[in-house]
Write a protein that holds these residues in place. Sequence first.
Motif, PDB file in Angstrom:
ATOM      1  N   TYR A  36     -30.610  -0.265  -3.829  1.00 29.09           N
ATOM      2  CA  TYR A  36     -31.368   0.542  -2.867  1.00 29.09           C
ATOM      3  C   TYR A  36     -30.705   1.897  -2.622  1.00 29.09           C
ATOM      4  O   TYR A  36     -30.952   2.843  -3.359  1.00 29.09           O
ATOM      5  N   GLY A  37     -29.895   2.036  -1.610  1.00 25.49           N
ATOM      6  CA  GLY A  37     -29.295   3.331  -1.299  1.00 25.49           C
ATOM      7  C   GLY A  37     -28.582   3.993  -2.456  1.00 25.49           C
ATOM      8  O   GLY A  37     -28.776   5.192  -2.725  1.00 25.49           O
ATOM      9  N   MET A  72     -34.687   4.703  -0.028  1.00 27.26           N
ATOM     10  CA  MET A  72     -34.493   4.710   1.416  1.00 27.26           C
ATOM     11  C   MET A  72     -35.527   3.787   2.048  1.00 27.26           C
ATOM     12  O   MET A  72     -36.726   4.085   2.043  1.00 27.26           O
ATOM     13  N   LEU A  79     -30.135   8.220   3.807  1.00 29.74           N
ATOM     14  CA  LEU A  79     -29.175   8.423   2.726  1.00 29.74           C
ATOM     15  C   LEU A  79     -28.231   9.567   3.067  1.00 29.74           C
ATOM     16  O   LEU A  79     -28.629  10.545   3.708  1.00 29.74           O
ATOM     17  N   ARG A  80     -26.996   9.473   2.622  1.00 29.66           N
ATOM     18  CA  ARG A  80     -26.048  10.560   2.841  1.00 29.66           C
ATOM     19  C   ARG A  80     -26.479  11.807   2.069  1.00 29.66           C
ATOM     20  O   ARG A  80     -26.364  12.928   2.536  1.00 29.66           O
ATOM     21  N   ASN A 129     -29.877  12.882  -0.046  1.00 33.12           N
ATOM     22  CA  ASN A 129     -31.209  12.503  -0.536  1.00 33.12           C
ATOM     23  C   ASN A 129     -31.733  13.450  -1.608  1.00 33.12           C
ATOM     24  O   ASN A 129     -32.921  13.432  -1.943  1.00 33.12           O
TER      25      ASN A 129
END
Length: 298
Positions: free
Chosen positions: A213-214, A219, A224-225, A227
């Motif tokens: 996923y991340g 997302m 997300l840190r 994107n």
Amino acid sequence: MNASQKNLKADNQLKASELTLADDGSLYHIRLLPEQLAENVILVGDPKRVSVVSDFFDEIEFKKDNREIVSHTGTYKGKRITAMSTGMGVDNLDIVITELDACKNINLKTRTINDKHVALNLIRLGTTGAMQKDMDINSYICSKYVVGIDGMMWFYDSRQGVMCEDLQKEFVKFMDWSSPLPTPYACKANDTLLEKIAFDMPKGITITAPGFYGPQGRMIRLPLRDNTINEKLPRFSFDGYKVTNYEMETSSLYCLAQNLGHNAITICNVVANREQGTFAKDYHQSMSRLIETVLNRI
């Protein structure tokens, strides 16, 4: 043999806590003895897919299973082959590749490294998500290069020449890689297996992520840190090859295999296209065709 291996040789014997064995003397996780492992190994993620491979065998010598690791060894058109599941993720590959190497290159009774090295052919057949719009569902892609964003190989002292440092540097610069994330590393497929098995298949740069996923830019409920990663990936290229796909195992496979003196290649069946937003309803027939094609080329 690198410096670390020489030190192990000098120490003569690996500790029981370092090389863990089962009660029958086999490797603790894969549960194989040297005579039970073929030198040609097909690696799949899903334990159920092992039987899809071995159904093509002319003869099956034996079957083993432990946790998510299932192994079938047999023969196909005169070639001895082991089909093995690894489960998902680079952490599982760390276990499997290390123990496959130990199975052939360490005396399990004395816990000492063998004088004669045996090189395995490790062929991973998996599923993947494509990063280029023109890559169709149920098509195949071979990982000519891999960029690992998982951090696994930084725990090892890699042999000189194994890592593709130019690719790593260009990738970090192009992506403007965020420092809190694991530093990317890069490696290349074995040339002999590329020519023998994947000579007519599309090739590209695979991104190995430490999650589904991340780490692959999905997302769901958590932000997300960074994107912008998936916006930039399709535009990156190196040596004439574009970033073609995401998956979760190849970086560990390629780097560990090369450091340990084995040959490795990954070919994946495209089951999703991230640019199109599509996902395969049924990919089992195309996976079966891929397995048969590879078996005929081993």
